[in-house]
Design a protein around this motif. Structure first.
Motif, PDB file in Angstrom:
ATOM      1  N   LEU A 283       0.857  -1.183   0.000  1.00 45.36           N
ATOM      2  CA  LEU A 283       0.000   0.000   0.000  1.00 45.36           C
ATOM      3  C   LEU A 283       0.896   1.237   0.000  1.00 45.36           C
ATOM      4  CD1 LEU A 283      -2.994   0.809   0.110  1.00 45.36           C
ATOM      5  CD2 LEU A 283      -2.825   0.777   2.600  1.00 45.36           C
ATOM      6  N   ALA A 284       1.047   1.833  -1.172  1.00 47.26           N
ATOM      7  CA  ALA A 284       1.960   2.964  -1.349  1.00 47.26           C
ATOM      8  C   ALA A 284       1.202   4.273  -1.138  1.00 47.26           C
ATOM      9  CB  ALA A 284       2.586   2.929  -2.736  1.00 47.26           C
ATOM     10  N   THR A 285       1.307   4.824   0.071  1.00 44.82           N
ATOM     11  CA  THR A 285       0.659   6.098   0.385  1.00 44.82           C
ATOM     12  C   THR A 285       1.563   7.286   0.118  1.00 44.82           C
ATOM     13  OG1 THR A 285       1.415   6.217   2.688  1.00 44.82           O
ATOM     14  CG2 THR A 285      -0.583   4.918   2.239  1.00 44.82           C
ATOM     15  N   GLY A 286       2.874   7.055   0.005  1.00 43.62           N
ATOM     16  CA  GLY A 286       3.835   8.140  -0.100  1.00 43.62           C
ATOM     17  C   GLY A 286       4.195   8.762   1.226  1.00 43.62           C
ATOM     18  N   TRP A 287       3.629   8.222   2.309  1.00 41.37           N
ATOM     19  CA  TRP A 287       3.810   8.855   3.622  1.00 41.37           C
ATOM     20  C   TRP A 287       5.204   8.621   4.216  1.00 41.37           C
ATOM     21  CZ3 TRP A 287      -0.124  11.851   3.313  1.00 41.37           C
ATOM     22  CH2 TRP A 287      -0.408  12.740   4.352  1.00 41.37           C
ATOM     23  N   SER A 288       5.986   7.733   3.643  1.00 38.38           N
ATOM     24  CA  SER A 288       7.352   7.550   4.157  1.00 38.38           C
ATOM     25  C   SER A 288       8.183   8.813   3.942  1.00 38.38           C
ATOM     26  CB  SER A 288       8.023   6.347   3.495  1.00 38.38           C
ATOM     27  OG  SER A 288       8.101   6.507   2.092  1.00 38.38           O
ATOM     28  N   ALA A 289       7.737   9.702   3.065  1.00 43.05           N
ATOM     29  CA  ALA A 289       8.437  10.980   2.884  1.00 43.05           C
ATOM     30  C   ALA A 289       8.398  11.834   4.144  1.00 43.05           C
ATOM     31  CB  ALA A 289       7.825  11.752   1.712  1.00 43.05           C
ATOM     32  N   HIS A 290       7.445  11.550   5.060  1.00 45.78           N
ATOM     33  CA  HIS A 290       7.298  12.333   6.293  1.00 45.78           C
ATOM     34  C   HIS A 290       7.945  11.651   7.496  1.00 45.78           C
ATOM     35  CE1 HIS A 290       4.603  14.834   3.990  1.00 45.78           C
ATOM     36  NE2 HIS A 290       3.779  13.819   3.775  1.00 45.78           N
ATOM     37  N   TRP A 291       8.667  10.557   7.264  1.00 46.96           N
ATOM     38  CA  TRP A 291       9.346   9.833   8.352  1.00 46.96           C
ATOM     39  C   TRP A 291      10.221  10.808   9.144  1.00 46.96           C
ATOM     40  CZ3 TRP A 291       9.290   5.346  10.844  1.00 46.96           C
ATOM     41  CH2 TRP A 291      10.431   4.900  11.517  1.00 46.96           C
ATOM     42  N   GLY A 292      10.069  10.789  10.476  1.00 44.22           N
ATOM     43  CA  GLY A 292      10.859  11.663  11.333  1.00 44.22           C
ATOM     44  C   GLY A 292      10.195  12.972  11.685  1.00 44.22           C
ATOM     45  N   SER A 293       9.021  13.267  11.101  1.00 45.93           N
ATOM     46  CA  SER A 293       8.294  14.500  11.413  1.00 45.93           C
ATOM     47  C   SER A 293       6.962  14.151  12.064  1.00 45.93           C
ATOM     48  CB  SER A 293       8.047  15.315  10.146  1.00 45.93           C
ATOM     49  OG  SER A 293       7.037  14.713   9.338  1.00 45.93           O
ATOM     50  N   THR A 294       6.335  15.119  12.716  1.00 42.86           N
ATOM     51  CA  THR A 294       5.044  14.875  13.353  1.00 42.86           C
ATOM     52  C   THR A 294       3.959  14.571  12.326  1.00 42.86           C
ATOM     53  OG1 THR A 294       4.601  17.263  13.384  1.00 42.86           O
ATOM     54  CG2 THR A 294       5.591  16.303  15.358  1.00 42.86           C
ATOM     55  N   ARG A 295       4.158  15.013  11.091  1.00 48.05           N
ATOM     56  CA  ARG A 295       3.177  14.739  10.041  1.00 48.05           C
ATOM     57  C   ARG A 295       3.082  13.244   9.750  1.00 48.05           C
ATOM     58  NH1 ARG A 295       0.075  17.184   6.328  1.00 48.05           N
ATOM     59  NH2 ARG A 295      -0.089  16.310   4.217  1.00 48.05           N
ATOM     60  N   TYR A 296       4.115  12.500  10.099  1.00 54.55           N
ATOM     61  CA  TYR A 296       4.095  11.058   9.857  1.00 54.55           C
ATOM     62  C   TYR A 296       2.927  10.388  10.583  1.00 54.55           C
ATOM     63  CZ  TYR A 296       6.040   6.404   8.970  1.00 54.55           C
ATOM     64  OH  TYR A 296       6.236   5.104   8.538  1.00 54.55           O
TER      65      TYR A 296
END
Length: 240
Positions: free
Chosen positions: A113-126
Motif C-alpha cells: 500500500l503505497a501512500t507516499g507517507w514515508s516521505a514524512h518519516w521523522g516529522s510529526t506529520r508522519y
C-alpha cells in the motif's frame, strides 16, 4: 528496473515509534580497543521500525508470530498506488478498485500500500497518514490477500499528539489479522516499485517465540519489466 530494493527504515537511536511504544536506543556495548570486538547494545520494542504484526498483536487468542506459516512473509505482490491523498484520509474499497480488479485476474498474496507517507518519516506529520477502512481490509481478504504492507506508521489511524492511544480498536488490523494474515508497517521507498512488473517481497521477522511481531528487513525483487509480470502497480482513476 529489475533488481533488489531495500524497503526498510534504518534502526537508530531516537527513531520514530508508535505513540506509547518503547523508545529505540542503539549504542556500543563492546569496542575493539578494550574488548577485542565490536558489539552493539539494542533497546527496542517488537513493533519498532519496519516490522510485521502477528494476529496475537491485537487478540490474545490469535496466532503468535512463530505459529504463522513462513509463506505469510514472502511472495508475489501487487502495489496499490494511493499517493496524493490528504492527511488522515480513509482508504476505501473504491480507492483500491484498480488493485482489486487486477487481483481477480492475477492473484497475489501480498499487497503493498503505497501512500507516499514515508516521505514524512521523522516529522510529526508522519502520524497523520491515510488509513485503511475495515471495509477495504475486508475486500482485500476476500481477494485473497493475506499480507498487507504499508509505507506508514499503521494501517489504522494513529492518534494525534495529545490524543489517547487506548480505545482505538485497530479495526483494520482486526480484519486482516483475524483472517490469519500479517500486517507490515513503516516500509519506505514503495514509490520505486510503482510501474514495476513482477514484484516479489520478503518480510521475514526475527524468530521471537510467542511474539506479537518483530522487526524485519523488508526487501523487494523486481524480476521483469512492466507488462511482463503477473502482478503490477495499478494507478488510481485520477492518476491515469
Amino acid at each position: 528496473m529489475p533488481g533488489w530494493f531495500d524497503l526498510s527504515v534504518p534502526v537508530v537511536t531516537g527513531m520514530p515509534v508508535y505513540p506509547g511504544d518503547p523508545e529505540v536506543t542503539v549504542a556500543p556495548a563492546l569496542r575493539v580497543p578494550a574488548d577485542g570486538v565490536n558489539v552493539l547494545r539494542l533497546h527496542l520494542g517488537s513493533q519498532s521500525g519496519t516490522h510485521v504484526d502477528a494476529p496475537y498483536h491485537v487478540d490474545d487468542d490469535w496466532p503468535r508470530l512463530d505459529e504463522l506459516p513462513l509463506d505469510r512473509f514472502a511472495g508475489r505482490a501487487v502495489v496499490a498506488d494511493v499517493r496524493g491523498l490528504p492527511a488522515r484520509t480513509p482508504i476505501t474499497p473504491g480507492l483500491l478498485a484498480p488493485a482489486l480488479s487486477h487481483l481477480r485476474l492475477a492473484p497475489c498474496g501480498i499487497l503493498l500500500l503505497a501512500t507516499g507517507w514515508s516521505a514524512h518519516w521523522g516529522s510529526t506529520r508522519y502520524l497523520a497518514h491515510p488509513w485503511l477502512t475495515p471495509q477495504a481490509a475486508e475486500a482485500l481478504v476476500e481477494a485473497g490477500i493475506r499480507t498487507v504492507a504499508v509505507d506508514a506508521l499503521s494501517v489504522d489511524p494513529t492518534p494525534a499528539p495529545g490524543e489517547p492511544v487506548t480505545g482505538c480498536g485497530l479495526p483494520a488490523h482486526r480484519v486482516l489479522c483475524g483472517s490469519g494474515g500479517v500486517v507490515a508497517e513503516n516500509l519506505t521507498g514503495l514509490e520505486r516499485l510503482i510501474g514495476a512488473g513482477d514484484v516479489e517481497v520478503f518480510l521475514f521477522p526475527l524468530r521471537l517465540p510467542a511474539a506479537d511481531g518483530a522487526p524485519v528487513r523488508a526487501v523487494a525483487r523486481v524480476n521483469r519489466p512492466v507488462g511482463e509480470g503477473r502482478c503490477r502497480t495499478l494507478p488510481l482513476p485520477w492518476q491515469s
